[in-house]
Design a protein around this motif. Structure first.
Motif, PDB file in Angstrom:
ATOM      1  N   ALA A 181      37.536  46.833  48.893  1.00 34.81           N
ATOM      2  CA  ALA A 181      36.957  45.593  48.379  1.00 34.81           C
ATOM      3  C   ALA A 181      35.746  45.283  49.220  1.00 34.81           C
ATOM      4  O   ALA A 181      35.715  45.572  50.416  1.00 34.81           O
ATOM      5  CB  ALA A 181      37.961  44.448  48.462  1.00 34.81           C
ATOM      6  N   SER A 226      33.453  43.520  51.587  1.00 30.32           N
ATOM      7  CA  SER A 226      33.812  42.628  52.681  1.00 30.32           C
ATOM      8  C   SER A 226      32.805  41.484  52.788  1.00 30.32           C
ATOM      9  O   SER A 226      31.871  41.536  53.575  1.00 30.32           O
ATOM     10  CB  SER A 226      33.855  43.415  53.992  1.00 30.32           C
ATOM     11  OG  SER A 226      34.284  42.585  55.050  1.00 30.32           O
ATOM     12  N   PRO A 273      35.471  31.874  48.957  1.00 31.80           N
ATOM     13  CA  PRO A 273      36.597  32.828  48.883  1.00 31.80           C
ATOM     14  C   PRO A 273      37.172  33.042  47.489  1.00 31.80           C
ATOM     15  O   PRO A 273      37.474  34.186  47.121  1.00 31.80           O
ATOM     16  CB  PRO A 273      37.631  32.189  49.820  1.00 31.80           C
ATOM     17  CG  PRO A 273      36.807  31.428  50.816  1.00 31.80           C
ATOM     18  CD  PRO A 273      35.636  30.886  50.041  1.00 31.80           C
ATOM     19  N   ALA A 274      37.302  31.983  46.692  1.00 26.82           N
ATOM     20  CA  ALA A 274      37.904  32.164  45.365  1.00 26.82           C
ATOM     21  C   ALA A 274      37.003  33.015  44.469  1.00 26.82           C
ATOM     22  O   ALA A 274      37.479  33.913  43.764  1.00 26.82           O
ATOM     23  CB  ALA A 274      38.159  30.803  44.719  1.00 26.82           C
ATOM     24  N   GLN A 300      34.671  35.091  45.522  1.00 25.99           N
ATOM     25  CA  GLN A 300      34.628  36.431  46.107  1.00 25.99           C
ATOM     26  C   GLN A 300      35.866  37.227  45.716  1.00 25.99           C
ATOM     27  O   GLN A 300      35.779  38.423  45.419  1.00 25.99           O
ATOM     28  CB  GLN A 300      34.503  36.312  47.628  1.00 25.99           C
ATOM     29  CG  GLN A 300      33.135  35.799  48.054  1.00 25.99           C
ATOM     30  CD  GLN A 300      33.066  35.365  49.513  1.00 25.99           C
ATOM     31  OE1 GLN A 300      34.057  35.434  50.238  1.00 25.99           O
ATOM     32  NE2 GLN A 300      31.894  34.906  49.936  1.00 25.99           N
ATOM     33  N   ALA A 301      37.004  36.569  45.670  1.00 24.28           N
ATOM     34  CA  ALA A 301      38.238  37.254  45.281  1.00 24.28           C
ATOM     35  C   ALA A 301      38.157  37.711  43.829  1.00 24.28           C
ATOM     36  O   ALA A 301      38.608  38.813  43.481  1.00 24.28           O
ATOM     37  CB  ALA A 301      39.436  36.332  45.487  1.00 24.28           C
ATOM     38  N   GLN A 302      37.577  36.863  42.978  1.00 23.34           N
ATOM     39  CA  GLN A 302      37.430  37.255  41.570  1.00 23.34           C
ATOM     40  C   GLN A 302      36.447  38.408  41.423  1.00 23.34           C
ATOM     41  O   GLN A 302      36.662  39.335  40.644  1.00 23.34           O
ATOM     42  CB  GLN A 302      36.979  36.066  40.732  1.00 23.34           C
ATOM     43  CG  GLN A 302      36.862  36.379  39.250  1.00 23.34           C
ATOM     44  CD  GLN A 302      38.169  36.875  38.652  1.00 23.34           C
ATOM     45  OE1 GLN A 302      39.162  36.147  38.654  1.00 23.34           O
ATOM     46  NE2 GLN A 302      38.192  38.113  38.175  1.00 23.34           N
ATOM     47  N   ASN A 337      35.895  40.686  43.610  1.00 19.53           N
ATOM     48  CA  ASN A 337      36.571  41.891  44.097  1.00 19.53           C
ATOM     49  C   ASN A 337      37.677  42.354  43.154  1.00 19.53           C
ATOM     50  O   ASN A 337      37.976  43.540  43.087  1.00 19.53           O
ATOM     51  CB  ASN A 337      37.129  41.655  45.497  1.00 19.53           C
ATOM     52  CG  ASN A 337      36.040  41.771  46.563  1.00 19.53           C
ATOM     53  OD1 ASN A 337      34.917  42.182  46.269  1.00 19.53           O
ATOM     54  ND2 ASN A 337      36.371  41.413  47.789  1.00 19.53           N
ATOM     55  N   ALA A 338      38.241  41.400  42.411  1.00 18.04           N
ATOM     56  CA  ALA A 338      39.293  41.780  41.468  1.00 18.04           C
ATOM     57  C   ALA A 338      38.740  42.645  40.341  1.00 18.04           C
ATOM     58  O   ALA A 338      39.492  43.360  39.668  1.00 18.04           O
ATOM     59  CB  ALA A 338      39.952  40.526  40.889  1.00 18.04           C
TER      60      ALA A 338
END
Ligand code: ZN
Length: 248
Positions: A36, A38, A103-104, A106-108, A110-111
């Motif tokens: 993912a 970073s 973060p939210a 970024q998480a999406q 990376n998903a």
């Protein structure tokens, strides 16, 4: 670092931001362990850097909600255009559309990425030359062609989402010069650079695909009156926009 090459793959590397500029790392082979990007900071308008460029690549399919020759510049500079794309991305994925990449978000982002650097619904094997199975023999290096294919995938993820999460088949992505000549392709076809894709979207009219693609930052659209829909990102390569049917 601010004016990184359009084919620079540095941004793919975990920890690349701390690795220093100007290091030629060559083709990046990402395999095996989960990967993912970073993200090391929350990104917002006014920031610059390689992480902003990577963000721009990933939201490049969301430049506008209405048709227009609008694209997200991949320049590492988080301006108003990038913020607008981030907001549309966030809205589409049910996130707070504040244009700030925390973060939210970024998480999406990376998903949407697979462990080899491809995206959730597309594989590099769909984009390789149909004869050689590689990214070799085009008008740019294999690494550059593969990177262009990766960038195309993020726009195709946006297109897929806008079409209602329907499967998209890539019939032709990158082509070698030799293969392209064999099939009578244009001598400077965007397929030779890895930035083009010929799409089949079962159950969806090509005209509908074309119309949605008008909002995904694609700067090359061939007519929808054929058995497939060609899309490319020629403006990313410094070329003029070309929508064969105009805005429809
Ligand atoms: Zn094509």
């Amino acid at each position: 670092m601010t004016s990184s090459s359009p084919f620079n793959r540095r941004t793919l590397l975990r920890g690349s931001l701390a690795a220093g500029a100007g290091v030629a790392l060559g083709p990046v082979l990402l395999s095996g362990s989960a990967y993912a990007y970073s993200w090391s900071r929350t990104l917002s308008q006014g920031m610059t850097g390689a992480d902003v460029t990577e963000l721009q690549i990933r939201v490049a399919g969301w430049p506008t909600s209405s048709p227009g020759h609008t694209r997200v510049a991949l320049d590492g500079d988080f301006g108003a255009g990038t913020a607008a794309a981030v907001r549309l991305f966030q809205s589409a994925y049910g996130l707070s559309s504040d244009g700030v990449v925390g973060p939210a978000t970024q998480a999406q982002l990376n998903a949407l990425q697979q462990s080899d650097g491809s995206t959730s619904h597309f594989n590099f094997s769909e984009f390789t030359d149909r004869v050689s199975g590689t990214f070799d023999g085009g008008k740019v290096s294999a690494a550059a062609a593969k990177e262009n294919a990766r960038r195309a995938m993020y726009k195709l993820e946006a297109l897929r989402k806008k079409l209602g999460n329907v499967p998209i088949t890539v019939n032709s992505g990158f082509r070698s010069i030799a293969h392209n000549a064999d099939i009578g392709g244009a001598s400077d076809s965007m397929h030779l650079y890895g930035t083009a894709a010929d799409l089949d979207v079962p159950g969806v009219a090509n005209k509908t695909v074309y119309q949605k693609a008008e909002t995904c930052g694609f700067s090359g659209l061939e007519t929808y009156n054929t058995d497939h829909q060609h899309v490319d990102s020629r403006a990313d390569l410094g070329r003029a926009w070309w929508w064969e049917n105009g805005t429809v």
